[in-house]
Write a protein that holds these residues in place. Sequence first.
Motif, PDB file in Angstrom:
ATOM      1  N   TRP A   8       0.843  -1.199   0.000  1.00 60.46           N
ATOM      2  CA  TRP A   8       0.000   0.000   0.000  1.00 60.46           C
ATOM      3  C   TRP A   8       0.872   1.241   0.000  1.00 60.46           C
ATOM      4  CZ3 TRP A   8      -4.511  -0.873  -1.645  1.00 60.46           C
ATOM      5  CH2 TRP A   8      -5.558   0.067  -1.505  1.00 60.46           C
ATOM      6  N   THR A   9       0.299   2.361  -0.358  1.00 53.95           N
ATOM      7  CA  THR A   9       1.030   3.618  -0.423  1.00 53.95           C
ATOM      8  C   THR A   9       1.638   3.993   0.925  1.00 53.95           C
ATOM      9  OG1 THR A   9       0.852   5.955  -1.062  1.00 53.95           O
ATOM     10  CG2 THR A   9      -1.029   4.999   0.070  1.00 53.95           C
ATOM     11  N   GLY A  10       2.836   4.572   0.878  1.00 54.09           N
ATOM     12  CA  GLY A  10       3.472   5.055   2.098  1.00 54.09           C
ATOM     13  C   GLY A  10       4.131   4.010   2.963  1.00 54.09           C
ATOM     14  N   THR A  11       4.306   2.799   2.433  1.00 56.15           N
ATOM     15  CA  THR A  11       4.880   1.724   3.258  1.00 56.15           C
ATOM     16  C   THR A  11       6.397   1.594   3.104  1.00 56.15           C
ATOM     17  OG1 THR A  11       4.245   0.147   1.525  1.00 56.15           O
ATOM     18  CG2 THR A  11       2.763   0.364   3.423  1.00 56.15           C
ATOM     19  N   GLY A  12       6.991   2.313   2.135  1.00 54.79           N
ATOM     20  CA  GLY A  12       8.455   2.328   2.044  1.00 54.79           C
ATOM     21  C   GLY A  12       9.061   1.816   0.754  1.00 54.79           C
ATOM     22  N   LYS A  13       8.265   1.579  -0.279  1.00 50.23           N
ATOM     23  CA  LYS A  13       8.804   1.001  -1.526  1.00 50.23           C
ATOM     24  C   LYS A  13       9.794   1.952  -2.201  1.00 50.23           C
ATOM     25  CE  LYS A  13       4.732   0.454  -3.386  1.00 50.23           C
ATOM     26  NZ  LYS A  13       3.950   1.083  -2.299  1.00 50.23           N
ATOM     27  N   ASN A  14       9.400   3.196  -2.397  1.00 51.09           N
ATOM     28  CA  ASN A  14      10.304   4.178  -2.994  1.00 51.09           C
ATOM     29  C   ASN A  14      11.519   4.421  -2.100  1.00 51.09           C
ATOM     30  OD1 ASN A  14       9.372   5.563  -5.620  1.00 51.09           O
ATOM     31  ND2 ASN A  14       7.477   5.429  -4.427  1.00 51.09           N
ATOM     32  N   PHE A  15      11.280   4.425  -0.816  1.00 51.70           N
ATOM     33  CA  PHE A  15      12.350   4.681   0.139  1.00 51.70           C
ATOM     34  C   PHE A  15      13.419   3.588   0.066  1.00 51.70           C
ATOM     35  CE2 PHE A  15      13.901   4.742   4.680  1.00 51.70           C
ATOM     36  CZ  PHE A  15      14.647   5.895   4.526  1.00 51.70           C
ATOM     37  N   VAL A  16      12.994   2.345  -0.080  1.00 46.97           N
ATOM     38  CA  VAL A  16      13.939   1.236  -0.190  1.00 46.97           C
ATOM     39  C   VAL A  16      14.778   1.359  -1.463  1.00 46.97           C
ATOM     40  CG1 VAL A  16      14.064  -1.231  -0.743  1.00 46.97           C
ATOM     41  CG2 VAL A  16      12.812  -0.474   1.270  1.00 46.97           C
ATOM     42  N   SER A  17      14.147   1.780  -2.550  1.00 46.63           N
ATOM     43  CA  SER A  17      14.897   2.005  -3.796  1.00 46.63           C
ATOM     44  C   SER A  17      15.985   3.046  -3.566  1.00 46.63           C
ATOM     45  CB  SER A  17      13.951   2.479  -4.907  1.00 46.63           C
ATOM     46  OG  SER A  17      12.942   1.530  -5.144  1.00 46.63           O
ATOM     47  N   GLN A  18      15.643   4.078  -2.804  1.00 48.36           N
ATOM     48  CA  GLN A  18      16.598   5.130  -2.478  1.00 48.36           C
ATOM     49  C   GLN A  18      17.749   4.587  -1.638  1.00 48.36           C
ATOM     50  OE1 GLN A  18      14.885   8.705  -0.664  1.00 48.36           O
ATOM     51  NE2 GLN A  18      16.700   8.918   0.607  1.00 48.36           N
ATOM     52  N   LEU A  19      17.436   3.750  -0.641  1.00 46.06           N
ATOM     53  CA  LEU A  19      18.476   3.176   0.217  1.00 46.06           C
ATOM     54  C   LEU A  19      19.420   2.283  -0.579  1.00 46.06           C
ATOM     55  CD1 LEU A  19      16.524   2.224   3.488  1.00 46.06           C
ATOM     56  CD2 LEU A  19      17.910   4.261   3.024  1.00 46.06           C
ATOM     57  N   ILE A  20      18.878   1.520  -1.504  1.00 49.69           N
ATOM     58  CA  ILE A  20      19.724   0.671  -2.350  1.00 49.69           C
ATOM     59  C   ILE A  20      20.669   1.537  -3.173  1.00 49.69           C
ATOM     60  CG2 ILE A  20      19.750  -0.954  -4.290  1.00 49.69           C
ATOM     61  CD1 ILE A  20      17.062  -2.028  -3.279  1.00 49.69           C
ATOM     62  N   ALA A  21      20.118   2.569  -3.801  1.00 45.26           N
ATOM     63  CA  ALA A  21      20.936   3.462  -4.632  1.00 45.26           C
ATOM     64  C   ALA A  21      22.032   4.135  -3.805  1.00 45.26           C
ATOM     65  CB  ALA A  21      20.053   4.515  -5.300  1.00 45.26           C
TER      66      ALA A  21
ATOM     67  N   PHE B 231      12.536 -11.748  -6.785  1.00 47.97           N
ATOM     68  CA  PHE B 231      11.813 -11.685  -5.514  1.00 47.97           C
ATOM     69  C   PHE B 231      10.598 -10.773  -5.627  1.00 47.97           C
ATOM     70  CE2 PHE B 231      16.175 -12.665  -4.232  1.00 47.97           C
ATOM     71  CZ  PHE B 231      15.984 -13.732  -3.363  1.00 47.97           C
ATOM     72  N   PHE B 232       9.459 -11.275  -5.153  1.00 50.56           N
ATOM     73  CA  PHE B 232       8.291 -10.433  -4.933  1.00 50.56           C
ATOM     74  C   PHE B 232       8.372 -10.016  -3.465  1.00 50.56           C
ATOM     75  CE2 PHE B 232       6.956 -12.934  -8.559  1.00 50.56           C
ATOM     76  CZ  PHE B 232       6.308 -11.982  -9.353  1.00 50.56           C
ATOM     77  N   VAL B 233       8.553  -8.734  -3.242  1.00 45.57           N
ATOM     78  CA  VAL B 233       8.823  -8.247  -1.885  1.00 45.57           C
ATOM     79  C   VAL B 233       7.579  -7.559  -1.323  1.00 45.57           C
ATOM     80  CG1 VAL B 233      10.365  -6.888  -0.448  1.00 45.57           C
ATOM     81  CG2 VAL B 233      11.208  -7.866  -2.600  1.00 45.57           C
ATOM     82  N   PRO B 234       6.948  -8.154  -0.311  1.00 50.00           N
ATOM     83  CA  PRO B 234       5.739  -7.550   0.271  1.00 50.00           C
ATOM     84  C   PRO B 234       6.062  -6.489   1.317  1.00 50.00           C
ATOM     85  CG  PRO B 234       6.171  -9.658   1.313  1.00 50.00           C
ATOM     86  CD  PRO B 234       7.241  -9.473   0.274  1.00 50.00           C
ATOM     87  N   PHE B 235       5.341  -5.379   1.264  1.00 49.78           N
ATOM     88  CA  PHE B 235       5.467  -4.319   2.264  1.00 49.78           C
ATOM     89  C   PHE B 235       4.166  -4.278   3.055  1.00 49.78           C
ATOM     90  CE2 PHE B 235       8.999  -3.408  -0.306  1.00 49.78           C
ATOM     91  CZ  PHE B 235       9.827  -2.519   0.358  1.00 49.78           C
ATOM     92  N   LEU B 236       4.272  -4.531   4.343  1.00 48.70           N
ATOM     93  CA  LEU B 236       3.102  -4.613   5.213  1.00 48.70           C
ATOM     94  C   LEU B 236       2.533  -3.232   5.517  1.00 48.70           C
ATOM     95  CD1 LEU B 236       4.550  -7.204   7.759  1.00 48.70           C
ATOM     96  CD2 LEU B 236       2.929  -7.682   5.917  1.00 48.70           C
TER      97      LEU B 236
END
Length: 331
Positions: free
Chosen positions: A104-117, A266-271
């Motif tokens: 769902w929105t706001g759970t950290g998906k974009n943020f994780v992409s940023q951390l990887i980069a 990997f299909f990565v679920p964000f709770l």
Amino acid sequence: MKPAHLYLLLHVLSTASVLVNAFDPITTTVVVGLGATLGRTIYNYLHESCDSKWIAFNATSLEADLESKLFGQHIASRIILKAVTGFMSNDNPKKPLVLSLHGWTGTGKNFVSQLIAENVYKEGMDSSFVHIFTSELHFPHSSQFDTYKTQLQQWIKGNVSNCGRSMFVFDEMDKMQPGLIDSIKPYLDYYDKLDGVSYRKAIFIFLSNAGGESIIQTALDFWRAGRDREEIELKDLETSLSLSVFNNKKSGLWHTSLIDKNLVDFFVPFLPLEYRHVVQCAMAEMKARGVQPDQDVADQVARDVVYFPKSDRVFSVKGCKTIESKLDYYT
């Protein structure tokens, strides 16, 4: 280029010019060569290039970031750390790393992409080797489907030709036209090279809200059964998540060959996030601003967030997405 860096470069070149006038013709040739070499060295030092000076994975830092900055995502943190570490430690991977992040929105998906980069590239998300595609911006018109397919292939090929360690982030996959992403399938497959280009060291990350409902339902089932959310394991979500995404006609991954041919690693679920996680987000944002974290302010922000189901108010509707703006109001 920053003013200080530009000044340094001009100083070196001007110094070389002064030296040229001071020596005889034979020595002049040597000095000019020296000046050009120094100029190239400084340019390469200041200008991002596809080498270990600018691309160097830090597994320890990624682990620390995931632990201290990403909240309520024990499954995602574990998968991301192992997947990225394993891939970046392999000098000869058989295929690119392909991650599909769902929730769902706001759970950290974009943020994780940023951390990887940030832990792969010295310049982080500002790196010229990190490329972000947003469906509504880059692929807005269904009538241009064939054009988009060609452009997408050219973009991927051109950027990987420039740097094999490129990273591609596809945001809003749930809004992408079905079938479009299949145009890059060959680049994600087990090929040594395609037209002389190897894609095996690249990273592809897909971000999507698709599958969020099944993740939420599982989280709710655990909560209603009185079980701790940390008891939720990947096996409780992975199969239903991949099927939900594959069969979602409104998703860019609908019936995609990427899933059918098992090219997604990997299909990565964000709770969905609970009240305590929203508080953590608020505290972290205050710290990031250089402000002393205030528990009372964090609680005020968290209380102001909308939760669902309405009767129980368990999960934040927007996760931590509005925390930054809400902090502006309370501080």
